[in-house]
Each structure stands twice: as C-alpha cells, then as structure tokens.
Scaffold this active site. Structure first.
Site, short mmCIF file in Angstrom:
data_model
loop_
_atom_site.label_atom_id
_atom_site.label_comp_id
_atom_site.label_asym_id
_atom_site.label_seq_id
_atom_site.Cartn_x
_atom_site.Cartn_y
_atom_site.Cartn_z
N SER A 33 11.84 5.97 49.23
CA SER A 33 13.61 6.29 48.78
C SER A 33 14.05 4.78 48.76
O SER A 33 13.75 4.34 48.11
CB SER A 33 13.94 7.98 49.54
OG SER A 33 15.09 8.24 48.96
N ASP B 75 10.23 15.87 42.93
CA ASP B 75 11.04 14.98 43.64
C ASP B 75 12.52 15.53 43.14
O ASP B 75 12.89 15.38 41.90
CB ASP B 75 10.48 13.63 43.75
CG ASP B 75 11.81 12.91 44.11
OD1 ASP B 75 12.96 13.36 44.94
OD2 ASP B 75 11.43 11.93 44.81
N HIS C 220 10.14 15.43 47.34
CA HIS C 220 10.90 13.58 47.64
C HIS C 220 9.73 13.65 49.56
O HIS C 220 10.28 13.83 50.22
CB HIS C 220 12.31 13.88 47.85
CG HIS C 220 13.18 12.49 47.91
ND1 HIS C 220 12.72 11.81 47.00
CD2 HIS C 220 13.49 12.51 49.57
CE1 HIS C 220 13.21 10.43 47.94
NE2 HIS C 220 13.84 10.47 49.11
#
Length: 221
Positions: free
Chosen positions: A113, A164, A196
């Site tokens: 991320s 995601d 995610h």
C-alpha cells in the site's frame, strides 16, 4: 532521521549476502510485515530482513505510523509528503547496507500500500540500481515526474487485488505503463476476488521474484 524496526538475521546464520527491506502501509508499523519473511527465508537463507517503521504518526491513529499524510490527496501534496519521507528512508537504506557491507545490487524493497508507493518512489531514484522492488496493492505516485527523476531501473513486480477497496486496481495498469515507458523491467500479477491485502499466491510470486533477483552472482546492470 534514521528509521528502525524489527529485523531477522539470515536463517543460515553468519553474515548476510543480501537484504530485504519491508515497508508497511498507513496506520501500521514495522511489526505488520516482518512475519512475511517466514515465507521467503527458506529460499533466501543468507538474506537479512528488516521491516522499517514509517517516520510519522498516522493522521487517524496517532499510536500508529504513516510515511506521508493522506489528509490532502492533491497529487502535488502527496508527492511532497513522499519526498520528505524519502530523505529518511534513503539515509536508512544507506546505513543498513553499510552495516552489512552490502551494496545496492544486494538490496530488495518490498512494500504494501503506502509502503509500496514509497518503495517505487525511492527505488527508482537511487543512483545505484537495486536488486528489485515488490509493490503489493500500491500505486506509482509522481509518475509525471519520473522521466526527469529516474536514476536507475531495477526490476519491479506489481501485485494487486482486483477487488481492492482502498487503492484502485486500475493503479496497477497505470504504474505498469509508466514504468514500461521508462524502460523499467516490470511484471504484474492480478489477484481475482482479492481486496486490499496480500494472499499466498502473491507471496509465492514475490518469493520467486526475490530469489531470482538476489541469487548469488546476480548483479545489477
């Protein structure tokens, strides 16, 4: 400011012949990713792992950490935040390599991320080419400045969940296009029905990538 975080010495013991640095996402810390090393250590038994803590308190959870603020998502503001964090990250990478007597071609970055964004930002702007970069569920921020700022072209693996809900899946294709335009070797792995997160398929792919990138005798060109 030098960064710290949990680390693991080489599984085989002795001096490390390579280093993998893990960069966590927003609202986490170095402990969030260090366990990933367990998946890769058997094939990278002479590799040391360090999972760094980001330098700043998180906007929405002050007891957690972030690399840069996302309170203002204006692209220029996000990029400036990354540039500030990059100063500490670059200096820390230099120190970690010096401690182990290693050079950049024996270093791989793995980010998730926001950490993936930092891995791409810093890894492409280091003067000496890294062994490789793995970016899970990330994005290439500042792609419009890349041509003027890129200093090296390490191989990159992008892994992203198609479902995601935090960083849009489309960010993977955008990053791939920008990297390919600059001649960066890039491979991608889309994960159906994954949000995610990192799954075992992605971990396996990253393990193969790291094994190949850090194989003895492999040097950056």
């Amino acid at each position: 400011m030098l960064l710290n975080g949990p680390s693991l010495a080489p599984l085989a013991g002795g001096a490390a012949n390579a280093l993998v640095v893990l960069l966590h996402g927003v609202g986490a810390n170095g402990a969030d990713l260090i366990d990933l090393a367990a998946y890769w250590r058997p094939d990278l038994s002479q590799t040391a792992f360090v999972s760094l803590n980001a330098p700043f308190p998180c906007d929405f959870a002050p007891d957690r950490l972030q690399w840069f603020s996302v309170a203002d998502r204006t692209p220029a503001v996000l990029l400036q935040g990354m540039r500030v964090a990059a100063l500490s990250l670059d200096a820390t990478l230099d120190a970690l390599l010096a401690e182990r007597g290693l050079t950049d071609d024996r270093l791989a970055l793995v980010g998730f991320s926001q950490g993936a964004m930092m891995a791409l930002h810093v890894g492409l702007r280091r003067r000496r080419r890294l062994a490789g970069i793995v970016a899970f569920s990330g994005a290439l921020r500042g792609g419009e400045t890349l041509r003027a700022e890129i200093l090296s072209k390490p191989p990159v693996l992008l892994v992203h969940g198609e479902m995601d809900e935090i960083v849009p899946f489309a960010a993977m294709a955008e990053a791939r296009s920008a990297l390919e335009r600059e001649g960066v070797p890039v491979a991608v792995l889309a994960r159906p029905r994954l949000g995610h997160a990192i799954d075992e398929v992605g971990l396996d792919a990253a393990g193969r990538f790291l094994r190949d990138a850090l194989a003895p005798g492999v040097a950056a060109g």
